[in-house]
Structure formats: structure tokens, C-alpha cells
Enzyme design. Structure first.
Site, short mmCIF file in Angstrom:
data_model
loop_
_atom_site.label_atom_id
_atom_site.label_comp_id
_atom_site.label_asym_id
_atom_site.label_seq_id
_atom_site.Cartn_x
_atom_site.Cartn_y
_atom_site.Cartn_z
CG ASP A 35 18.04 -38.88 6.15
OD1 ASP A 35 17.65 -39.70 6.64
OD2 ASP A 35 19.35 -38.62 6.63
CE LYS A 57 16.94 -39.13 12.27
NZ LYS A 57 17.79 -39.67 11.22
CG MET A 172 18.88 -28.23 11.76
SD MET A 172 19.17 -29.99 12.19
CE MET A 172 21.03 -30.03 12.97
#
Length: 510
Positions: A35, A57, A172
Site C-alpha cells: 500500500d 488506494k 482519515m
């Protein structure tokens, strides 16, 4: 064929926080799917022939992207490959690892989960906080500000969540921080409750902004905080005043260029990282075998005819013992020889071969090495034969001093040094153009000369304003003769001495 997929948590950013089991799995892997937040150094644990595929992603990507990853995992495992799915943090903590595990289970593929150090734990610890505290917090909640795009509405019940736990960790959420903080206030969290945003936790790029629920969004915006970042809300944020340790290191956040050859750069880079620096390893010199190996071959074959074997670099040690092994010998073949090393780094390079040097000067220079050899020699130097395997180009003071005393000195080319590759030279010029460096380290005169050659004719001007750190006076003299202003010179001419000098420099200038 063995069908197995390892779902691995690589930790929050610091590559040394990966577990031993994660490293062992990487060493076995045929394919690594990794990642965006995985530290590049973790990929070094995979075998050179292992395939490495970036599948990172970002927020806003559709679920089909995840479906593609699931498909690749299944296909690779069915082909008999050992597959590692390497994710930042922990695979089961907002890492969609459970979705991948479900897909593997449905396909009948065996899998194992290797937990990683979770980003909230690391972020809190590295920022000087504790998620729980006997007097401040006995409960913690984790939540993500980015939920599945397939959901019709948020699953968060803010009326309960805002005050349900004493510590709240939001993943996030930096892009929605103002709205999130207002939701907390609207649902009962005190506006003056402490809050912190931690960006790039556990890395030298870490930034920590502290405020309250009412003003943390404005402070984070003013500071330019970006992703990846975590937000911590609760009284535990007050602990930062006394528990800070990571971002108080003298070299914290300093962007340091390591110019050593690739074979030697890791020892310096590791020492710098341990003291908080962000290292960039661009080898300004390349070590290659001698153009003509015959002289070293002949010298090793005639080793019993020498009384002294002298090493002035780690590279010389490696080249000599490589040739010794090629001829079918080991360190026993050195019986009767006196061994001299110019300094502790060179002496340390001998230890893996079971060899300890007999003499080493206090001042790590050719003049000092020659002087101690002359003192230690029992009797006159006439008739004494000395073997010195070294670089093709080096200072001549050591062999000349010994010859003047009557010794026969065979200087044998053991290796050659070349400058940076065109690609590496361009990388350095780009870093300078972008202002992406704070410090450049020079560990030998050759690193000075090849760095200047890589930059070009205006090198001295382009290096102004940077901290130039030298490992010793010979290197400093070379730099000065090329028009450079050296900021600091190590008092002990070793890698630890250089790091200590950098720490002292920034402790006094900060």
C-alpha cells in the site's frame, strides 16, 4: 502447490516497528502487494527476485479497485506463489484486511494474518501521549471519517459517540476536521477539550499540532497539515508537555544526505535515523573491482613472504578477504603476520573474518598509522615487507614514510572508486533545486570530489546554506580546497563521531 497469503501489518511508518514475523514472511514471499503508506525499507526484506507491486488506494477510489486486489491475491496463490499483502498499520484496523480475508476464505485459499503496530498506539506514543491513563482516560474509541461509499448514510451515532469514551481517535479525518469537531461540540464534547492532530506519525516527517476541539481545525489548516494524519481528542493530549521524546531529538526532521557507497551507507543512515534524522541515501561513489586483479591475486598467493598486512579502509578489507577465500584460504593463512588498521571502522570490518588488528593509531590518518607501525616494529625496517591493499587512488604518505624507514611496501590495487551514476547525479541536482536537503555528509575525500562532480561547475555556490558535515580533517581539507565551507568536523574520525558532531552542532544552533 503451497497456497498461502499473508495479510501483514507493516506498522505506522517507522520500518523498525514491523514485527519479526512480518519480516520472516516478507523473506519468503514470491509476490508482495503493498500500500501507499508502507515504508520503502520494508520491501528490502523481500528477496531480490520477488515481485513487488504497488496497489495503494486513496480516498474516493471505488470498490472495484479493492475487487481487483482480491482477484490478484487469489490468482497468485492458486499459481502456487507465496503472497504477502503488506498494509500500513494493522490489516484489521480500518485496513480492509478483513475484506481480503473474506475473499480468500470464499475462494478456499489459506491465509494468515500478521498484526501490525496500530497507528493510534504509535502516533500517541511518538507524539508524547498515552491513549489511556489511570487518572485521565480509561476508555478509547476508534472511528474513521471515511466510510464505505456503498453506505447510504453514516453509521456513527454522534449523540452517543461524542462523549462515550474519554479518548477519541479519528482516522482519515483531516479533510473534514472542522465539521467533525463541530459534531463533537454539538453532541456534548466540551469545546475546550484538548485535541491534537499528528501527521506522518513515527517518521522524521512527523508533525504534531495541539489545540482544543474548538480551535484544532483552524490550527491544523494554518500549519498546512495533510494526510496521513490522526486526530486524538481527550485529556491525554495534555501529557505531551512532559512525555515528548521523539520530536525533541537534536536531529529530528533534519534531511540528511548520505553520500557513501551503497555497501557502506546503511551504518551511517541507521545511526542518523536513530537520532531522528530523515536520511536520503544517494551514493556519490561506486566501488568496483580492480581493473587488473592479477597484482592482488599474486600478493595473496605470496602472503607468507610479508611481515605486515595494512588496511586503510573497509573496502580494502572486503576485497582482500574475497580474494583470500577465492584462493581457498581463510584467516588462518594470516598466521605470523602483523595486522594494522587505520581506524576503528576498518578494524571492525576485520572482526567478521576472525581477525583483530595488532596496531591502530589514536589519530586515524596515514601519518599516524606509519608512526605507530615504526614504533611497534621490533628492530629496523630494512628487509621488512609490507602489503597494502587499497584503492587505486589514495594518499601516498603511509607507504612513502615506511619506505623511507627501509621497508619494502607493495601497494596493490584492491578496488576502484567511481563517481555517481548519471541517474544518481540527476537525483542530487533535483533535491538541491527543490531545497529538499538540510545536511550533506562527507565521509572521505572521495565523497567530496565525486559529490562536486555530480553537481557540476557551480557546486560550491549551490551548496551554500547547507550544513556540510565532515568525518575528519583530511576530508575537511579536501572540501576547503574545493571552495566549500564545512560546517562541522568530527573530533573522532568515525561514523559515531560524525553523528555526535551533528548532534552537538544542532543542539547549539537550534
Amino acid at each position: 502447490m503451497d497456497q498461502v497469503v499473508y495479510l501483514i501489518g507493516g506498522g505506522p511508518g517507522d520500518p523498525e516497528l514491523a514485527t519479526l514475523k512480518a519480516v520472516r514472511c516478507l523473506e519468503r514471499a514470491d509476490l508482495v502487494l503493498y500500500d501507499a503508506l508502507v515504508h520503502a525499507d520494508l520491501l528490502k526484506h523481500a528477496r531480490p527476485e520477488a515481485e513487488r507491486v504497488f496497489v495503494g488506494k486513496r480516498a474516493g477510489r471505488t470498490y472495484e479497485r479493492q475487487a481487483d486486489i482480491n482477484r490478484r491475491l487469489i490468482e497468485a496463490a492458486r499459481a502456487g506463489k507465496v503472497v504477502v499483502r503488506l498494509k500500513g498499520g494493522d490489516p484489521y484496523l480500518f485496513g480492509r484486511g478483513s475484506e481480503e480475508a473474506e475473499a480468500l476464505a470464499a475462494a478456499g485459499i489459506r491465509f494468515e494474518v500478521v498484526p501490525g503496530v496500530a497507528s493510534p498506539s504509535a502516533a500517541a506514543a511518538y507524539a508524547g501521549m498515552s491513549l489511556t491513563h489511570r487518572e485521565l482516560s480509561s476508555s478509547v474509541a476508534y472511528l474513521t471519517a471515511t466510510e464505505s461509499p456503498d453506505k447510504d448514510s453514516s453509521s456513527h451515532d454522534w449523540s452517543k459517540l461524542a462523549t462515550a469514551t474519554q479518548t477519541l481517535v479519528i482516522f482519515m479525518g483531516v479533510r473534514k476536521l472542522a465539521g467533525l469537531m463541530q459534531l463533537l461540540i454539538d453532541n456534548g464534547r466540551a469545546p475546550d477539550c484538548p485535541a491534537a492532530v499528528i501527521q506522518s506519525a513515527s517518521t522524521p516527517a512527523q508533525r504534531t499540532i495541539v489545540g482544543t476541539v474548538a480551535d484544532i481545525a483552524d490550527k491544523a489548516t494554518a500549519a498546512g497539515i495533510g494526510m496521513p494524519a490522526l486526530t486524538i481528542v481527550g485529556e491525554v493530549v495534555r501529557l505531551r508537555e512532559t512525555l515528548r521524546w521523539f520530536d525533541t531529538k537534536p536531529l529530528f526532521g533534519k534531511r540528511v544526505l548520505v553520500t557513501r557507497a551503497v555497501e557502506q551507507s546503511e551504518s551511517l543512515a541507521q545511526a542518523l535515523r536513530e537520532h531522528g534524522a530523515a536520511t536520503l541515501e544517494l551514493p556519490m561513489i561506486r566501488i568496483e573491482p580492480a581493473l587488473d586483479p592479477a597484482p592482488l591475486t599474486a600478493a595473496v598467493a605470496a602472503l607468507r613472504s610479508y611481515q605486515w598486512l595494512v588496511f586503510t579502509s573497509q573496502n580494502g578489507v572486503r576485497a582482500f578477504f574475497t580474494e583470500l577465500a577465492r584462493q581457498g584460504f581463510d584467516s588462518r593463512h594470516l598466521f605470523g603476520l602483523r595486522i594494522a588498521a587505520i581506524g576503528p571502522s576498518t578494524a571492525q570490518a576485520l572482526e567478521p573474518y576472525g581477525v583483530r588488528c595488532d596496531v591502530m593509531p589514536d589519530s586515524f590518518r596515514g601519518e599516524a598509522l606509519a608512526a605507530i607501525m615504526l614504533r611497534e616494529q621490533a628492530g629496523p625496517m630494512q628487509g621488512v615487507r609490507v602489503l597494502l591493499p587499497r584503492a587505486a587512488v589514495a594518499r601516498d604518505v603511509l607507504p612513502e614514510t615506511l619506505r623511507e624507514a627501509g621497508a619494502t611496501v607493495d601497494v596493490v590495487e584492491a578496488y576502484r572508486t567511481y563517481g555517481a551514476s548519471p541517474e544518481t547525479a540527476q537525483q542530487l541536482r533535483t533535491l538541491l533545486d527543490e531545497g529538499a536537503l538540510d545536511v550533506i555528509t562527507f565521509t572521505a575525500s572521495s565523497t567530496v570530489e565525486h559529490t562536486l562532480a555530480a553537481i557540476g561547475p557551480d557546486a560550491a555556490q549551490r551548496l551554500r546554506g547547507l550544513t556540510l558535515a565532515s568525518i575528519g580533517p583530511i576530508t575537511t581539507e579536501t572540501a576547503a580546497s574545493r571552495g566549500l565551507v564545512v560546517s562541522l568536523t568530527a573530533e573522532e574520525y568515525t561514523i559515531p563521531g560524525l553523528v555526535t558532531a551533528l548532534e552537538r552542532h544542532f543542539s547549539t544552533t537550534s
